[in-house]
Design a protein around this motif. Structure first.
Motif, mmCIF file in Angstrom:
data_model
loop_
_atom_site.group_PDB
_atom_site.id
_atom_site.type_symbol
_atom_site.label_atom_id
_atom_site.label_comp_id
_atom_site.label_asym_id
_atom_site.label_seq_id
_atom_site.Cartn_x
_atom_site.Cartn_y
_atom_site.Cartn_z
ATOM 1 N N GLN A 197 101.840 9.524 48.830
ATOM 2 C CA GLN A 197 100.555 8.815 48.741
ATOM 3 C C GLN A 197 100.378 8.073 47.418
ATOM 4 O O GLN A 197 99.409 7.348 47.228
ATOM 5 C CB GLN A 197 99.411 9.825 48.861
ATOM 6 C CG GLN A 197 99.257 10.376 50.257
ATOM 7 C CD GLN A 197 98.086 11.334 50.307
ATOM 8 O OE1 GLN A 197 97.025 11.064 49.750
ATOM 9 N NE2 GLN A 197 98.290 12.463 50.934
ATOM 10 N N THR A 199 100.744 5.448 44.508
ATOM 11 C CA THR A 199 101.084 4.020 44.443
ATOM 12 C C THR A 199 101.650 3.616 43.079
ATOM 13 O O THR A 199 102.379 2.641 42.981
ATOM 14 C CB THR A 199 99.851 3.134 44.726
ATOM 15 O OG1 THR A 199 98.806 3.494 43.801
ATOM 16 C CG2 THR A 199 99.348 3.311 46.149
ATOM 17 N N VAL A 252 96.843 6.782 42.247
ATOM 18 C CA VAL A 252 96.691 6.269 43.612
ATOM 19 C C VAL A 252 95.648 5.165 43.573
ATOM 20 O O VAL A 252 94.533 5.363 43.080
ATOM 21 C CB VAL A 252 96.202 7.368 44.588
ATOM 22 C CG1 VAL A 252 96.094 6.805 46.002
ATOM 23 C CG2 VAL A 252 97.134 8.569 44.556
ATOM 24 N N ARG A 254 93.601 3.088 46.133
ATOM 25 C CA ARG A 254 93.299 3.197 47.565
ATOM 26 C C ARG A 254 93.257 1.861 48.292
ATOM 27 O O ARG A 254 93.363 1.828 49.513
ATOM 28 C CB ARG A 254 91.961 3.910 47.783
ATOM 29 C CG ARG A 254 91.899 5.314 47.259
ATOM 30 C CD ARG A 254 92.484 6.322 48.224
ATOM 31 N NE ARG A 254 92.693 7.603 47.535
ATOM 32 C CZ ARG A 254 93.443 8.587 47.997
ATOM 33 N NH1 ARG A 254 94.057 8.472 49.147
ATOM 34 N NH2 ARG A 254 93.588 9.695 47.294
ATOM 35 N N PRO A 258 99.542 2.158 51.743
ATOM 36 C CA PRO A 258 100.341 3.334 51.407
ATOM 37 C C PRO A 258 101.819 2.951 51.371
ATOM 38 O O PRO A 258 102.250 2.071 52.118
ATOM 39 C CB PRO A 258 100.059 4.319 52.546
ATOM 40 C CG PRO A 258 99.034 3.697 53.427
ATOM 41 C CD PRO A 258 98.805 2.284 52.990
#
Ligand code: ZN
Length: 270
Positions: A197, A199, A252, A254, A258
């Motif tokens: 998950q 990034t 991460v 959002r 993904p």
């Protein structure tokens, strides 16, 4: 062109564990780095009694850590540290202005005011689980996300830990260092974020000594309590392994698909 990044944390010492390397890197690259804490951490576990004096000591430690990382400004939103119950949940006895009891819209406005003032390009918050689940950390996620909406901050990164290598490293460390009984490896199995998950993987190996200096600044959290504190445990990890474990910081974002893999907080595309 220099930009401004605001790192939002719950308590003094959270910046050391999660984002210190990224902060040192951005400062070294000439960006403006601002550290905001929601509370002074006056109900943390320490040799000193919980309360105002501990809060003051922890803020002094925070300034020392911020100086080591090259921060331009430190802000405390002055909420009360909600503390933790002995089982790790919400403490029953909390100060009147405990961060978890705060109106999250009001707290978001207070943070948004700093984001506005700084014309922040980037805000870091926590993952929705609040990492290992401290209630104040969950609140950082909620309040931070809303503050970025209010201020229109373009980049919001959730600071987290890739739990896969962390668990591996702690298992290795456990072979030559006896963890205190209250240090439970299993709590890490559902904490933070799984690798797929994440990034952003930011290589901060060059800034490992600054990250260590930031951790060492938080003396009250490394020496207090019964038995060893998490920070003390982590500081015992020897240099080479330490660089391996703490050589990367994870985020991460959002609003990116993904599977995106970026290397710098300001990167938009691979
Ligand atoms: Zn914390």
């Amino acid at each position: 062109m220099p930009r401004t990044a605001v790192f939002f944390h719950a308590h003094p010492d959270d910046e050391a564990l999660l984002t210190a390397g990224t902060m040192a890197m951005l400062a070294a690259e000439g960006h403006r780095v601002v550290l905001v804490v929601a509370t002074a951490g006056e109900r943390g576990l320490a040799e000193m009694e919980k309360g105002e004096a501990l809060g003051e000591a922890r803020m002094r430690e925070l300034y020392k850590s911020a100086a080591a990382l090259g921060c331009a400004r430190v802000v405390c939103l002055d909420y009360g540290d909600s503390g933790l119950s002995p089982s790790g949940g919400v403490a029953e006895e909390r100060p009147d202005n405990a961060f978890i009891d705060a109106d999250s819209e009001e707290a978001a406005k207070a943070l948004a005011a700093v984001l506005d003032e700084e014309r922040a390009d980037l805000l870091t918050i926590y993952d929705p689980a609040g990492g290992y689940g401290h209630p104040d950390h969950v609140q950082v996620h909620r309040v931070g996300r809303r503050a970025a909406q209010i201020a229109g901050t373009p980049i919001v990164l959730e600071a987290t830990v890739n739990r896969d290598p962390l668990i591996r490293a702690l298992r290795i460390a456990g072979r030559f260092y006896r963890f205190p009984p209250e240090f439970d490896l299993r709590t890490f199995e559902s904490a933070y974020t799984a690798g797929d998950q994440i990034t952003h993987r930011v290589n901060v190996r060059k800034y490992a000594w600054q990250k260590r200096a930031s951790m060492s600044a938080h003396v009250s959290q490394a020496s207090g309590g019964e038995g060893d504190r998490t920070l003390a445990v982590l500081l015992k990890i020897p240099g080479p392994l330490y660089r391996l474990v703490f050589g990367t910081e994870w985020y991460v974002r959002r609003d990116l698909p993904p599977g995106t893999r970026l290397r710098h907080p300001f990167d938009e595309a691979p």
